[in-house]
Design a protein around this motif. Sequence first.
Motif, PDB file in Angstrom:
ATOM      1  N   UNK A 267       1.051  -1.236   0.018  1.00 30.30           N
ATOM      2  CA  UNK A 267      -0.074   0.033  -0.022  1.00 30.30           C
ATOM      3  C   UNK A 267       0.765   1.331   0.061  1.00 30.30           C
ATOM      4  N   UNK A 268       0.590   2.261  -0.671  1.00 28.24           N
ATOM      5  CA  UNK A 268       1.202   3.247  -1.037  1.00 28.24           C
ATOM      6  C   UNK A 268       0.752   4.667  -0.905  1.00 28.24           C
ATOM      7  N   UNK A 269       1.396   5.789  -0.296  1.00 25.88           N
ATOM      8  CA  UNK A 269       0.982   7.016  -0.348  1.00 25.88           C
ATOM      9  C   UNK A 269       0.982   7.656  -1.759  1.00 25.88           C
ATOM     10  N   UNK A 270       1.598   7.287  -2.860  1.00 27.99           N
ATOM     11  CA  UNK A 270       1.528   7.850  -4.001  1.00 27.99           C
ATOM     12  C   UNK A 270       1.890   6.740  -5.092  1.00 27.99           C
ATOM     13  N   UNK A 298      -3.734  -0.300  -4.856  1.00 29.37           N
ATOM     14  CA  UNK A 298      -2.343  -0.149  -4.353  1.00 29.37           C
ATOM     15  C   UNK A 298      -2.194   1.064  -3.389  1.00 29.37           C
ATOM     16  N   UNK A 299      -3.265   1.909  -3.860  1.00 34.06           N
ATOM     17  CA  UNK A 299      -3.007   3.237  -3.239  1.00 34.06           C
ATOM     18  C   UNK A 299      -3.850   3.523  -1.889  1.00 34.06           C
ATOM     19  N   UNK A 300      -3.309   4.255  -0.953  1.00 30.67           N
ATOM     20  CA  UNK A 300      -3.919   4.600   0.296  1.00 30.67           C
ATOM     21  C   UNK A 300      -4.884   5.518   0.234  1.00 30.67           C
ATOM     22  N   UNK A 301      -6.035   5.598   0.878  1.00 32.44           N
ATOM     23  CA  UNK A 301      -7.087   6.332   1.009  1.00 32.44           C
ATOM     24  C   UNK A 301      -6.850   7.684   0.749  1.00 32.44           C
ATOM     25  N   UNK A 302      -5.880   8.262   1.328  1.00 26.01           N
ATOM     26  CA  UNK A 302      -5.481   9.686   1.232  1.00 26.01           C
ATOM     27  C   UNK A 302      -4.405  10.093   0.278  1.00 26.01           C
ATOM     28  N   UNK A 303      -4.083   9.060  -0.673  1.00 24.35           N
ATOM     29  CA  UNK A 303      -2.942   8.969  -1.526  1.00 24.35           C
ATOM     30  C   UNK A 303      -3.554   9.606  -2.983  1.00 24.35           C
ATOM     31  N   UNK A 304      -2.294   9.775  -3.745  1.00 14.01           N
ATOM     32  CA  UNK A 304      -2.706  10.129  -5.131  1.00 14.01           C
ATOM     33  C   UNK A 304      -2.108   9.268  -6.200  1.00 14.01           C
ATOM     34  N   UNK A 305      -2.541   9.211  -7.515  1.00 15.61           N
ATOM     35  CA  UNK A 305      -2.146   8.667  -8.583  1.00 15.61           C
ATOM     36  C   UNK A 305      -1.712   9.619  -9.674  1.00 15.61           C
ATOM     37  N   UNK A 306      -0.438   9.494 -10.238  1.00 18.90           N
ATOM     38  CA  UNK A 306      -0.129  10.200 -11.387  1.00 18.90           C
ATOM     39  C   UNK A 306       0.315   9.553 -12.579  1.00 18.90           C
ATOM     40  N   UNK A 307      -0.276   9.751 -13.829  1.00 22.03           N
ATOM     41  CA  UNK A 307       0.070   8.975 -14.951  1.00 22.03           C
ATOM     42  C   UNK A 307       0.123   9.815 -16.011  1.00 22.03           C
ATOM     43  N   UNK A 308       1.054   9.226 -17.194  1.00 22.97           N
ATOM     44  CA  UNK A 308       0.830   9.733 -18.371  1.00 22.97           C
ATOM     45  C   UNK A 308       0.689   8.970 -19.532  1.00 22.97           C
ATOM     46  N   UNK A 309      -0.045   9.216 -20.624  1.00 25.17           N
ATOM     47  CA  UNK A 309      -0.286   8.357 -21.642  1.00 25.17           C
ATOM     48  C   UNK A 309      -0.527   9.152 -22.853  1.00 25.17           C
ATOM     49  N   UNK A 310      -0.581   8.470 -23.992  1.00 28.65           N
ATOM     50  CA  UNK A 310      -0.741   8.957 -25.283  1.00 28.65           C
ATOM     51  C   UNK A 310      -1.988   9.464 -25.455  1.00 28.65           C
ATOM     52  N   UNK A 337      -1.276  13.946 -19.118  1.00 28.66           N
ATOM     53  CA  UNK A 337      -0.821  13.906 -17.789  1.00 28.66           C
ATOM     54  C   UNK A 337      -2.127  14.003 -16.898  1.00 28.66           C
ATOM     55  N   UNK A 338      -2.503  12.893 -16.166  1.00 28.06           N
ATOM     56  CA  UNK A 338      -3.545  12.697 -15.021  1.00 28.06           C
ATOM     57  C   UNK A 338      -3.242  12.698 -13.704  1.00 28.06           C
ATOM     58  N   UNK A 339      -3.946  13.455 -12.842  1.00 27.44           N
ATOM     59  CA  UNK A 339      -3.722  12.932 -11.451  1.00 27.44           C
ATOM     60  C   UNK A 339      -5.169  12.732 -11.074  1.00 27.44           C
ATOM     61  N   UNK A 340      -5.229  11.455 -10.096  1.00 27.20           N
ATOM     62  CA  UNK A 340      -6.517  11.108  -9.737  1.00 27.20           C
ATOM     63  C   UNK A 340      -6.190  10.638  -8.267  1.00 27.20           C
ATOM     64  N   UNK A 341      -7.423  10.938  -7.247  1.00 29.78           N
ATOM     65  CA  UNK A 341      -7.055  10.682  -5.772  1.00 29.78           C
ATOM     66  C   UNK A 341      -8.722  10.031  -5.385  1.00 29.78           C
ATOM     67  N   UNK A 342      -8.728   9.768  -4.125  1.00 28.59           N
ATOM     68  CA  UNK A 342      -9.756   8.980  -3.526  1.00 28.59           C
ATOM     69  C   UNK A 342     -10.147   7.799  -4.166  1.00 28.59           C
ATOM     70  N   UNK A 343      -9.324   6.810  -4.107  1.00 25.11           N
ATOM     71  CA  UNK A 343      -9.711   5.493  -4.997  1.00 25.11           C
ATOM     72  C   UNK A 343     -10.812   4.891  -4.348  1.00 25.11           C
ATOM     73  N   UNK A 344     -11.777   4.437  -4.994  1.00 24.87           N
ATOM     74  CA  UNK A 344     -13.031   3.726  -4.810  1.00 24.87           C
ATOM     75  C   UNK A 344     -12.771   2.479  -4.139  1.00 24.87           C
TER      76      UNK A 344
END
Length: 345
Positions: A267-270, A298-310, A337-344
């Motif tokens: 489990x990760x903070x980011x 894998x994300x903790x509830x208060x964590x955030x996800x950052x990704x890049x895609x075509x 580039x996306x940022x997402x948080x609050x995983x369901x």
Amino acid sequence: MAESTPLAVLRAALPRLLAACAPTARIDVLRALPGVAQGTASTLHWRVEQSFQPLRAALQAEGLDTAPEGSSPPEAVIVLLPRSREEGRALLARALRDVAVGGVVAGAALNDEGARSAEKDLATLLPLAGQISKAHGRAFWTVPRPAVLPEATQGFIERWLTADAPRRDATTGLWQRPGVFNEGRLDGGSALLIDHLPPTLRGAVADLGAGTGLLSMAVLDHCPGVQSIDLFEAEDRALELARRNLAEARVPVHFHWHDVAAGVPGRFDAVVSNPPFHVGARSVPALGRAFIAAAARALKRDGQFLMVANRHLPYEDELRALFGRGELLAEQGGFKVYRAWEPKP
């Protein structure tokens, strides 16, 4: 449609290749693919190598031996050649170096992935005994290996193995190697993601599809609150470079030879990611969606996800389905580039 592989042409060549081998011979296959031993005698000992974890797992599921090289040389070595000519040459050189005296080295490749060049490369090392063209590919094999290789052949073996070895770029100081994604250079998508990394990232971070570790290095440079980083990468050749590139990291670093599409432990903070979207030459958007799902789990509830895609890849729906909140941080040069948080849950 299934992706083309050199297995069809190899199967056409196998009866001739195996005719000179003992019924209990050991056959090594480098860059092996699932199904390579299908239809062959059960008494043969197939030892296979594959540095891409999902394929290696499939080979193990077929009951094939994936152990390191044994003490005795194999009676035949087959190379299923990759796209990178330098990597392919090194595999052919290694095969001829390691095969038993009197043994045979064979190669197989698709025509549009350098089959003719690979055939010429093997013929440079030792005269060929035969060749077959079939199913958009070519298979080719040598005469029996002599006890003493010609001096010129030994020179080629040494040069080709050296050309494929990990090397440090004199300008950047980064480790690189032929056949690895971008060969150790920063790609445009990762560069855009790095430009938008929030310096507030902290705690435990995971890098999914970490490649040679360039994104992880940037996270450590831009985000002083990061306390540890875990790299997950399916291609062992890339992960080997990541270990070198992050050898002097300021925080604990953990390296995982792992198929991210199957989910990741911990489990990760980011979580950060520049996910792949190709398998070979085939575009597979579902692979990126699997990475998003792995990040959400894998994300903790208060964590955030950052990704890049075509830019053309349809990942917005997956992000909305798995995260409560999100935003588009940047769109430039064909990338988003996306940022997402609050995983369901």
